[in-house]
Motif scaffolding. Structure first.
Motif, short mmCIF file in Angstrom:
data_model
loop_
_atom_site.label_atom_id
_atom_site.label_comp_id
_atom_site.label_asym_id
_atom_site.label_seq_id
_atom_site.Cartn_x
_atom_site.Cartn_y
_atom_site.Cartn_z
N SER A 41 -31.42 -22.66 96.12
CA SER A 41 -31.12 -21.24 95.86
C SER A 41 -31.23 -20.40 97.12
O SER A 41 -30.38 -19.56 97.41
CB SER A 41 -32.09 -20.67 94.80
N CYS A 61 -38.44 -16.63 91.38
CA CYS A 61 -37.75 -16.89 90.11
C CYS A 61 -37.32 -18.36 90.00
O CYS A 61 -37.45 -18.98 88.95
CB CYS A 61 -36.51 -16.01 89.96
N HIS A 65 -38.47 -21.04 87.19
CA HIS A 65 -37.38 -20.95 86.21
C HIS A 65 -37.73 -21.63 84.89
O HIS A 65 -37.25 -21.26 83.84
CB HIS A 65 -36.06 -21.47 86.78
N CYS A 98 -35.83 -19.88 77.67
CA CYS A 98 -35.36 -18.77 78.51
C CYS A 98 -35.97 -17.43 78.05
O CYS A 98 -36.37 -16.61 78.87
CB CYS A 98 -33.84 -18.66 78.47
N VAL A 117 -32.85 -12.63 84.93
CA VAL A 117 -32.62 -13.78 85.81
C VAL A 117 -33.06 -15.07 85.11
O VAL A 117 -32.30 -16.02 85.01
CB VAL A 117 -33.33 -13.62 87.17
N HIS A 121 -30.52 -18.04 82.99
CA HIS A 121 -30.32 -19.09 84.00
C HIS A 121 -29.70 -20.38 83.44
O HIS A 121 -29.50 -21.34 84.17
CB HIS A 121 -31.62 -19.38 84.77
N ALA A 142 -29.46 -15.39 88.58
CA ALA A 142 -29.42 -16.33 87.45
C ALA A 142 -28.33 -17.37 87.68
O ALA A 142 -28.50 -18.57 87.40
CB ALA A 142 -29.19 -15.58 86.14
N ILE A 145 -29.50 -19.84 90.44
CA ILE A 145 -30.53 -20.78 89.94
C ILE A 145 -29.91 -21.79 88.97
O ILE A 145 -30.25 -22.97 89.00
CB ILE A 145 -31.70 -20.00 89.28
N HIS A 146 -28.98 -21.33 88.16
CA HIS A 146 -28.29 -22.23 87.22
C HIS A 146 -27.60 -23.38 87.96
O HIS A 146 -27.77 -24.56 87.63
CB HIS A 146 -27.26 -21.41 86.43
#
Length: 409
Positions: A41, A61, A65, A98, A117, A121, A142, A145-146
């Motif tokens: 990220s 974050c 996550h 989430c 976020v 994600h 988000a 990170i996804h």
């Protein structure tokens, strides 16, 4: 008034290791998943020239996550009689962890707006994710990170050979505009080469991660200290239904005792934080050991004893945290030198470390567990006095505990 100053990113990184132990136990993801997602990220962030406080918040974050994994498992999955964890975690219940995760991090001291976020994600660019949000309705962090999360999961599941980079490039182009938005795919391909991608398989990426993030220390007031400590304590305590409030209980009583004994407010805060984190090493111990109601075998007991050593190792990652780390990790040491993990002697144990050992025992004896009812204050104090006579714990502190915790009864 002096304020407590904490390396919040280092603490978050330490916690991500603990979360990775849980994921490794459940869904076979190798350790350091959280840190690799953070590293991918942070590298991608370069594409948008994200820097400073925003970069630090993105890293935090990413490290957290999956912060609600233990909570989600204990609250939701245990309701089901038959659990297919991999299926549940990846499909039907994704939105629950989430939702929990988003709620948990609202208490953490972010400098920029990170709302939604964690919540989004797992969304897909085309709107087919858990909340049916399209890429332009999802915060950039988000989306980053996804992509980083899925890249690391796939990277972990395929052999790290010369073809893995080609496979990844192909996967990204096939899923562009459906699973991932094209901007994030472009960002990943812009910053990663075959060589840098292959480096994710060894641990060198971790040094680069810490070099890339500012790691600004944050000044804590008492309220923030409690919020941060409670966030980490909750993650630890959700690991096992046997210890559902143990860390918070130790934190509250350790700070209460420190205050009663006349320590200054900074030390009281540090004791709260150390109490909240004292069992973070239990994240690396399997639940089959933590929750075994029968006597542990010698082998199981030695694994259980390792948890205090893991607490020491995990908290060693945080900058300038040695004092809190020691107060947290030495809670099973004994004055006669027969404690663990380090076999410290009375001469090597200072007063806050001795206090933490006593409070941990007091809390464990007085709290209810699924297999036993908590003992009364009086009975617990008698046991502490007996342990003090055997030179396990400090007799002066044992006496003070009888006064301090007996006041409100």
């Amino acid at each position: 008034m002096e304020m407590l100053s904490i390396d919040i990113v280092g603490l978050t990184g330490a916690c991500s290791y603990a979360l990775d132990c849980i994921e490794a136990e459940l869904v076979n993801i190798t350790n350091k998943h959280g840190k690799r997602v953070a590293y991918i990220s942070v590298c991608m962030a370069e594409y948008w020239a994200i820097q400073g406080e925003a970069l630090q918040d993105l890293a935090m974050c990413a490290l957290l996550h999956d912060n609600a994994l233990t909570q989600y498992i204990s609250e939701e999955l245990k309701k089901d009689s038959v659990i297919d964890l991999k299926k549940d975690l990846s499909e039907e219940k994704t939105n629950l962890h989430c939702i929990y995760g988003e709620k948990n991090i609202t208490k953490l001291p972010f400098k920029t707006d990170v709302s939604n976020v964690i919540l989004y994600h797992h969304e897909h660019a085309d709107g087919t994710g858990p909340f049916q949000k399209k890429w332009n309705e999802i915060p950039l962090f988000a989306r980053i990170i996804h992509l980083a999360d899925i890249i690391d999961i796939i990277r972990n599941s395929i052999d790290s050979d010369d073809n893995s980079w080609d496979f990844m490039c192909q996967y990204l182009s096939q899923n562009k505009d459906s699973l991932f938005d094209s901007e994030c795919v472009n960002a990943f391909l812009h910053v990663f080469t075959k060589e840098s991608f292959m480096c994710l398989s060894d641990d060198s990426f971790e040094t680069k991660l810490w070099e890339a993030i500012p790691r600004e220390k944050l000044v804590f007031d008492w309220e923030m200290c409690k919020d941060v400590a409670d966030f980490f304590a909750k993650i630890v305590d959700y690991k096992s239904s046997f210890t559902s409030r143990h860390s918070i209980g130790v934190a509250e009583k350790a700070s209460m005792l420190a205050q009663y004994m006349g320590y200054d407010s900074i030390t009281v805060q540090k004791m709260y934080l150390a109490g909240a984190l004292h069992d973070i090493g239990k994240m690396a111990v399997g639940n089959e050991i933590l929750e075994k109601p029968d006597k542990l075998t010698d082998d199981e007991f030695s694994k259980m004893k390792n948890h205090a050593g893991y607490t020491y190792l995990i908290l060693s990652e945080v900058n300038d945290f040695e004092e809190i780390r020691d107060w947290a990790a030495f809670h099973h040491e004994k004055l006669n030198g027969k404690g663990y993990p380090f076999g410290k002697t009375a001469a090597e144990l200072n007063e806050p470390e001795r206090m933490m050992a006593c409070v941990d025992i007091y809390q464990a004896l007085t709290e209810d567990r699924p297999y036993k009812k908590g003992l009364s204050h009086e009975k617990t104090c008698d046991i502490l006095d007996d342990m003090a006579q055997k030179d396990f714990i400090d007799s002066d502190i044992s006496k003070i505990i009888r006064e301090c915790f007996g006041r409100n009864r």
